[in-house]
Design an enzyme around this catalytic site. Structure first.
Site, PDB file in Angstrom:
ATOM      1  N   GLU A  96       0.822  -1.201   0.000  1.00 20.04           N
ATOM      2  CA  GLU A  96       0.000   0.000   0.000  1.00 20.04           C
ATOM      3  C   GLU A  96       0.861   1.258   0.000  1.00 20.04           C
ATOM      4  OE1 GLU A  96      -4.012  -1.388   2.228  1.00 20.04           O
ATOM      5  OE2 GLU A  96      -2.324  -0.992   3.526  1.00 20.04           O
ATOM      6  N   CYS A 109       3.307   8.491   1.239  1.00 22.39           N
ATOM      7  CA  CYS A 109       3.931   7.553   2.176  1.00 22.39           C
ATOM      8  C   CYS A 109       4.059   6.204   1.461  1.00 22.39           C
ATOM      9  CB  CYS A 109       3.044   7.441   3.413  1.00 22.39           C
ATOM     10  SG  CYS A 109       3.600   6.212   4.595  1.00 22.39           S
ATOM     11  N   CYS A 116       7.399  -6.965   7.164  1.00 22.64           N
ATOM     12  CA  CYS A 116       8.523  -6.400   7.914  1.00 22.64           C
ATOM     13  C   CYS A 116       9.079  -7.482   8.819  1.00 22.64           C
ATOM     14  CB  CYS A 116       8.044  -5.209   8.745  1.00 22.64           C
ATOM     15  SG  CYS A 116       9.384  -4.220   9.451  1.00 22.64           S
ATOM     16  N   CYS A 120       7.729  -4.905  15.716  1.00 23.11           N
ATOM     17  CA  CYS A 120       7.391  -3.908  16.731  1.00 23.11           C
ATOM     18  C   CYS A 120       6.001  -4.236  17.273  1.00 23.11           C
ATOM     19  CB  CYS A 120       7.436  -2.500  16.140  1.00 23.11           C
ATOM     20  SG  CYS A 120       9.087  -2.062  15.553  1.00 23.11           S
ATOM     21  N   CYS A 123       2.707  -2.350  15.997  1.00 18.31           N
ATOM     22  CA  CYS A 123       2.576  -2.063  14.560  1.00 18.31           C
ATOM     23  C   CYS A 123       1.831  -3.178  13.846  1.00 18.31           C
ATOM     24  CB  CYS A 123       3.960  -1.879  13.936  1.00 18.31           C
ATOM     25  SG  CYS A 123       3.891  -1.559  12.157  1.00 18.31           S
ATOM     26  N   CYS A 343      -0.705   5.710  10.268  1.00 18.68           N
ATOM     27  CA  CYS A 343       0.582   5.087  10.610  1.00 18.68           C
ATOM     28  C   CYS A 343       0.386   3.725  11.235  1.00 18.68           C
ATOM     29  CB  CYS A 343       1.346   5.920  11.630  1.00 18.68           C
ATOM     30  SG  CYS A 343       1.738   7.545  11.096  1.00 18.68           S
TER      31      CYS A 343
HETATM   32  N1  SAH Z   1      10.227   0.693   9.727  1.00 20.63           N
HETATM   33  C1  SAH Z   1      10.271   2.116   9.714  1.00 20.63           C
HETATM   34  C2  SAH Z   1       9.164   2.798   8.930  1.00 20.63           C
HETATM   35  C3  SAH Z   1       7.749   2.257   9.053  1.00 20.63           C
HETATM   36  S1  SAH Z   1       6.590   2.823  10.222  1.00 20.63           S
HETATM   37  C4  SAH Z   1      10.294   2.631  11.129  1.00 20.63           C
HETATM   38  O1  SAH Z   1      10.141   1.851  12.051  1.00 20.63           O
HETATM   39  O2  SAH Z   1      10.527   3.806  11.325  1.00 20.63           O
HETATM   40  C5  SAH Z   1       6.389   4.542  10.253  1.00 20.63           C
HETATM   41  C6  SAH Z   1       6.076   5.015  11.668  1.00 20.63           C
HETATM   42  O3  SAH Z   1       4.773   4.584  12.131  1.00 20.63           O
HETATM   43  C7  SAH Z   1       7.082   4.481  12.676  1.00 20.63           C
HETATM   44  O4  SAH Z   1       7.482   5.472  13.560  1.00 20.63           O
HETATM   45  C8  SAH Z   1       6.266   3.428  13.390  1.00 20.63           C
HETATM   46  O5  SAH Z   1       6.810   3.129  14.635  1.00 20.63           O
HETATM   47  C9  SAH Z   1       4.912   4.086  13.452  1.00 20.63           C
HETATM   48  N2  SAH Z   1       3.814   3.171  13.783  1.00 20.63           N
HETATM   49  C10 SAH Z   1       3.770   1.837  13.576  1.00 20.63           C
HETATM   50  N3  SAH Z   1       2.611   1.324  14.015  1.00 20.63           N
HETATM   51  C11 SAH Z   1       1.898   2.350  14.523  1.00 20.63           C
HETATM   52  C12 SAH Z   1       0.596   2.452  15.106  1.00 20.63           C
HETATM   53  N4  SAH Z   1      -0.191   1.384  15.246  1.00 20.63           N
HETATM   54  N5  SAH Z   1       0.170   3.668  15.492  1.00 20.63           N
HETATM   55  C13 SAH Z   1       0.952   4.754  15.308  1.00 20.63           C
HETATM   56  N6  SAH Z   1       2.178   4.720  14.757  1.00 20.63           N
HETATM   57  C14 SAH Z   1       2.655   3.523  14.376  1.00 20.63           C
END
Ligand code: SAH
Length: 366
Positions: A96, A109, A116, A120, A123, A343
């Site tokens: 996406e 974006c 991935c 995390c 996420c 995000c």
């Molecule tokens: N892998 C990279 C980029 C992808 S995520 C990274 O970790 O930076 C882009 C941003 O969205 C990151 O800061 C991530 O931590 C955040 N993110 C992931 N899941 C989220 C969620 N459920 N709510 C808000 N932000 C989130």
């Protein structure tokens, strides 16, 4: 995508690679600029329409190469104008990309991997597992496809002014392809985006941050999310490998000798987990003196998550503590959450290989 599989995809090529391609054909370097402009400025994917190339050259190029673009299989628009495209890759996976219009800019974006590996805990992409890296063509194609969907416009009034690698995947774990795609974004013969308007967001792959500084000059965002290693190990497990101290050292290195450069720290606001006044003061201490700004991201929930979003009051209070100490802090507005475009909500369709291999190992007693 039937009989064309063995052809080279011209979307793979930044200017240097495109020049090599034409050199191999015995052609002059300016052909590379012409073709790059056709593809990335005029949105032409049919080589036979590249009319400033001779018919003979068009035929020779078409024999060995093509412009192969992923198909859009879903196109959703949020009530706030955010738009999300689901793109089908040619192996059954999909990714996406999201367009976020704002008054003074339009941000796209994009994703760098199918799924991935980093897991995390807050996420959604992590829940999908991991399949593979995207090719440079598949990365730049997200910009190409979005431009087409929004209408190709003249270069000086472009709608997409910024690109952020904040979709699926960890860009620094797909380094070479990301750099090639970034080269195309920056090229004046292609999208001509300024380096400051391209942001790579990383969870903190420390050795690749050093490499990034050597090879590119884009803006860096770091997903910090916690102020001590114990909590960060849990939220962002790669912290077990590269703890906060090493991560911040790498950030210092990234801004060294670059007077105008800043690091953006992303900090997801999780109710009762990392959002207290004390956490805010610890964050100030960690970032003391660094040219930095903070992006607070209200947590975007998804099915099955154990976390909750911090209240608006809490987020405002947290921001005020940082701001009063002089640290520029922005609360990221939640955009497009009615279409799961916010995000951490991007999912696509990942034919997960990691989990499957874990399951197979387990079944085999491994
Ligand atoms: N892998 C990279 C980029 C992808 S995520 C990274 O970790 O930076 C882009 C941003 O969205 C990151 O800061 C991530 O931590 C955040 N993110 C992931 N899941 C989220 C969620 N459920 N709510 C808000 N932000 C989130």
């Amino acid at each position: 995508m039937t009989d064309t599989h063995d052809k080279l995809n011209l979307l793979e090529f930044d200017m240097k690679k495109m020049q090599n391609f034409f050199a191999d054909l015995g052609e002059k370097a300016f052909r590379a600029s012409q073709v790059t402009q056709w593809i990335h400025q005029h949105g032409i994917d049919d080589i036979s329409n590249m009319t400033n190339l001779s018919k003979d050259l068009r035929a020779r190029v078409s024999e060995i190469a093509e412009v192969s673009v992923p198909k859009i299989v879903a196109d959703q628009q949020s009530t706030d104008g955010t738009r999300k495209w689901l793109m089908q890759l040619d192996d059954g996976n999909s990714v996406e990309a999201v367009f976020i219009p704002e008054d003074d800019r339009g941000t796209l974006c994009i994703s760098s991997q199918v799924g991935c590996t980093l897991n995390c805990s807050f996420c959604h992409t992590a829940q999908q597992g991991f399949n593979r890296n995207l090719s440079a063509a598949e990365i730049i194609a997200q910009l190409w496809v979005a431009r087409r969907a929004l209408g190709w416009v003249r270069n000086d009034d472009r709608i997409i002014s910024n690109v952020v690698f904040m979709g699926m995947g960890e860009p620094l774990l797909n380094f070479d392809n990301v750099i090639t795609a970034v080269n195309i974004m920056k090229d004046d013969m292609a999208y001509g985006l300024s380096k400051r308007r391209i942001t790579i967001s990383t969870s903190g792959v420390v050795p690749m941050m050093t490499q990034l500084k050597e090879l590119s000059d884009v803006s860096l965002a770091v997903s910090l999310h916690a102020t001590d290693d114990e909590l960060r190990n849990e939220l962002v497990p790669i912290n077990n490998k590269y703890p906060i101290r090493e991560l911040l050292d790498a950030c210092w290195e990234y801004v060294a000798d670059e007077p105008r450069r800043m690091v953006t720290f992303e900090y997801v606001m999780l109710d009762g987990i990392n959002d207290s006044d004390l956490h805010a003061r610890q964050l100030l201490q960690l970032l003391q003196g660094m040219p930095a700004k903070v992006n607070l991201i209200p947590f975007n929930p998804f099915e099955g998550t154990r976390y909750k979003r911090s209240s608006n009051n809490r987020i405002n209070r947290f921001r005020d503590i940082l701001m009063e100490a002089g640290l520029v802090t922005i609360t990221r507005r939640t955009r497009g959450d009615d279409i799961d475009a916010a995000c951490g909500q991007l999912a696509g369709n990942v034919n997960d290989r990691t989990r499957r291999s874990i399951r197979i190992n387990r079944a085999a007693g491994g």
